[in-house]
Design a protein around this motif. Structure first.
Motif, short mmCIF file in Angstrom:
data_model
loop_
_atom_site.label_atom_id
_atom_site.label_comp_id
_atom_site.label_asym_id
_atom_site.label_seq_id
_atom_site.Cartn_x
_atom_site.Cartn_y
_atom_site.Cartn_z
N CYS A 1 9.98 98.37 51.81
CA CYS A 1 10.72 99.36 52.48
C CYS A 1 10.59 98.18 53.65
O CYS A 1 9.75 98.15 54.72
N VAL A 2 11.90 96.84 53.74
CA VAL A 2 11.88 95.94 54.20
C VAL A 2 13.52 95.48 54.95
O VAL A 2 14.29 95.32 53.92
N LEU A 3 13.67 95.51 56.32
CA LEU A 3 14.83 95.63 56.77
C LEU A 3 15.10 93.99 57.24
O LEU A 3 13.79 93.65 58.08
N TYR A 4 15.47 92.87 57.17
CA TYR A 4 15.24 91.50 56.77
C TYR A 4 17.09 91.87 57.51
O TYR A 4 18.09 92.35 57.33
N ARG A 5 17.40 90.39 58.76
CA ARG A 5 18.49 89.92 59.00
C ARG A 5 18.90 88.87 57.60
O ARG A 5 18.34 88.31 57.60
N ARG A 6 20.04 89.41 57.39
CA ARG A 6 20.35 89.42 56.30
C ARG A 6 20.09 87.63 56.35
O ARG A 6 20.25 86.84 55.11
N ALA A 7 21.37 87.16 57.21
CA ALA A 7 20.99 85.70 57.02
C ALA A 7 20.00 84.93 57.01
O ALA A 7 20.28 83.62 56.32
N ALA A 8 18.83 85.50 57.89
CA ALA A 8 17.70 84.80 57.65
C ALA A 8 17.09 84.62 56.22
O ALA A 8 16.52 84.25 56.20
N LEU A 9 17.60 85.37 55.59
CA LEU A 9 16.87 86.21 54.43
C LEU A 9 17.67 84.86 53.06
O LEU A 9 17.04 83.97 52.41
N VAL A 10 18.68 84.99 53.91
CA VAL A 10 19.37 83.45 52.55
C VAL A 10 19.01 81.93 53.22
O VAL A 10 19.25 81.43 52.06
N GLU A 11 18.93 82.20 54.59
CA GLU A 11 18.75 80.97 54.77
C GLU A 11 16.97 80.05 53.96
O GLU A 11 16.90 79.29 53.96
N ALA A 12 17.08 80.73 54.14
CA ALA A 12 15.00 80.65 53.18
C ALA A 12 15.19 80.99 51.37
O ALA A 12 13.91 80.81 51.29
N GLY A 13 16.46 80.59 51.16
CA GLY A 13 16.08 80.47 50.13
C GLY A 13 16.55 82.45 49.10
O GLY A 13 16.78 81.87 47.70
N GLY A 14 16.16 83.06 49.91
CA GLY A 14 16.23 84.78 49.48
C GLY A 14 15.46 84.73 48.08
O GLY A 14 14.17 84.34 48.04
N PHE A 15 16.49 85.22 47.34
CA PHE A 15 15.50 85.59 45.82
C PHE A 15 16.45 84.51 44.60
O PHE A 15 15.60 85.01 43.37
N ALA A 16 16.33 83.50 44.85
CA ALA A 16 16.91 81.94 44.10
C ALA A 16 16.00 81.59 43.51
O ALA A 16 16.71 80.87 42.29
N PHE A 17 14.81 81.86 43.37
CA PHE A 17 13.84 81.61 42.81
C PHE A 17 13.63 82.52 41.12
O PHE A 17 13.19 81.46 40.07
N TRP A 18 14.58 82.66 40.63
CA TRP A 18 14.05 83.97 39.77
C TRP A 18 14.08 82.64 38.82
O TRP A 18 13.36 83.53 37.75
N PRO A 19 15.15 81.68 38.11
CA PRO A 19 14.83 81.29 36.97
C PRO A 19 14.10 80.98 36.84
O PRO A 19 13.53 80.54 35.40
N ASP A 20 13.18 80.30 37.29
CA ASP A 20 11.47 79.41 37.29
C ASP A 20 10.52 80.68 36.76
O ASP A 20 9.49 80.32 36.81
N LEU A 21 10.29 81.67 37.21
CA LEU A 21 9.70 81.99 36.65
C LEU A 21 10.18 83.62 35.37
O LEU A 21 11.37 83.21 34.97
N PRO A 22 9.25 84.16 34.23
CA PRO A 22 9.46 84.52 32.99
C PRO A 22 9.74 85.64 33.38
O PRO A 22 9.98 86.24 34.67
N ARG A 23 10.04 86.93 32.36
CA ARG A 23 10.78 87.59 32.75
C ARG A 23 9.59 89.02 33.48
O ARG A 23 10.42 89.97 34.40
N GLU A 24 8.63 88.62 33.22
CA GLU A 24 8.13 89.83 33.57
C GLU A 24 7.20 88.70 35.08
O GLU A 24 6.17 87.63 34.21
N HIS A 25 7.08 89.53 35.72
CA HIS A 25 6.25 88.85 36.65
C HIS A 25 6.59 90.24 38.34
O HIS A 25 6.54 91.15 37.55
N ALA A 26 5.55 89.45 39.45
CA ALA A 26 5.71 90.59 39.90
C ALA A 26 4.83 89.95 41.33
O ALA A 26 5.10 88.58 41.65
N GLY A 27 5.11 90.74 42.64
CA GLY A 27 5.03 89.59 43.65
C GLY A 27 6.74 89.51 43.92
O GLY A 27 6.23 88.05 44.97
N GLU A 28 7.47 89.71 43.69
CA GLU A 28 8.26 88.79 43.49
C GLU A 28 8.81 89.35 45.31
O GLU A 28 10.05 87.84 45.61
N ASP A 29 8.32 89.93 46.12
CA ASP A 29 8.76 90.25 47.30
C ASP A 29 8.93 89.26 48.35
O ASP A 29 8.62 89.18 49.75
N VAL A 30 6.88 88.96 47.95
CA VAL A 30 5.76 88.36 49.50
C VAL A 30 6.72 86.65 49.62
O VAL A 30 6.85 86.50 50.54
#
Length: 268
Positions: free
Chosen positions: A197-226
């Motif tokens: 349960c995390v409320l972001y300033r969306r612009a700050a999350l986008v500026e930090a790259g968001g979750f755009a790293f997902w293609p670098d991961l295998p389908r099974e993974h954890a800790g994606e929000d860290v």
């Protein structure tokens, strides 16, 4: 005008838990938000009678609801990435599909992020089956923010990393009781990260790259929000809020294979 908060809920094969999560949203005293679901279930979750019933309640209250059936599954990071792409509100509240919120929760998070002027705030989810399991040795890392929330660099192996113990079991409940807090008062404290349960300033999350790293991961993974939280915290700061308004439903995880942690794959 669009609501200022998008509540972004990734979901997969949990219609009954999702209905509980949505019922918590339907009962919020702060109504100015939209709900967006990214569903990776084999059968679309909005065909479930319980989910459909609560969706109708939300819409009766004037809360827009969007459901995207996001298949095939490419992992939890990709699902969060998809949700962020669907969001256009100033604030993005990532809420897991097995978390119930107190009626004051969304309003409190919006109040806190506005007052603290940081990149994100969140509630650590409380496992209330552990209400009688007190762990005072895990609470020693608790430290409140006094005044402005400052950017912090937190990495594994640092003393700040030990703050993750604050969120185990019912520790957030016990901390609030120890501090004699109630829903009318709140405190901001230093964290390693927050799940559920995390409320972001969306612009700050986008500026930090968001979750755009997902293609670098295998389908099974954890800790994606860290990873995104550590990046946003280093730039804009982040804080936990007590008392927590989030309760974990304590269901089995939908990510049973957790050998790959995003922190170990994605460069920080």
């Amino acid at each position: 005008m669009s609501p200022p908060v998008d509540v972004l809920v990734p979901t997969c094969e949990r219609p009954h838990a999702l209905a509980v999560t949505l019922s918590g949203l339907a009962a919020q005293t702060h109504h100015d938000f939209r709900v967006v679901l990214s569903d990776q279930s084999a059968e679309p979750v909005d065909t479930d009678p319980l989910v459909s019933a609560i969706r109708r309640v939300l819409e009766l209250h004037g809360t827009p609801v969007r459901v995207d059936h996001q298949v095939p599954r490419r992992g939890v990071a990709e699902n969060r990435h998809h949700l962020l792409e669907l969001s256009d509100a100033p604030y993005a509240l990532f809420l897991d599909d097995d978390v119930w919120l107190e009626p004051w929760a969304v309003g409190r998070l919006v109040e806190a992020i506005d007052e603290l002027d940081c990149g994100f705030v969140g509630f650590a989810v409380q496992g209330l089956s552990y209400r009688d399991d007190r762990r005072p040795q895990q609470l020693s890392a608790y430290e409140e923010w006094r005044g402005r929330v400052e950017p912090e660099r937190v990495r594994r192996g640092s003393s700040a990393w030990d703050r993750h113990l604050l969120h185990n079991a019912a520790n957030p409940t016990h901390l609030a009781e120890q501090l004699r807090l109630d829903p009318a008062t709140w405190r901001a404290y230093k964290i390693a990260w927050i799940g559920g349960c995390v409320l972001y300033r969306r612009a700050a999350l986008v500026e930090a790259g968001g979750f755009a790293f997902w293609p670098d991961l295998p389908r099974e993974h954890a800790g994606e929000d860290v990873v995104p939280q550590l990046r946003v915290m280093e730039r804009h700061g982040g804080a936990g809020i007590l008392p927590s308004g989030a309760v974990h439903l304590e269901l089995p995880t939908t990510v049973p294979r957790r050998e790959v942690e995003c922190y170990d794959v994605v460069g920080l």
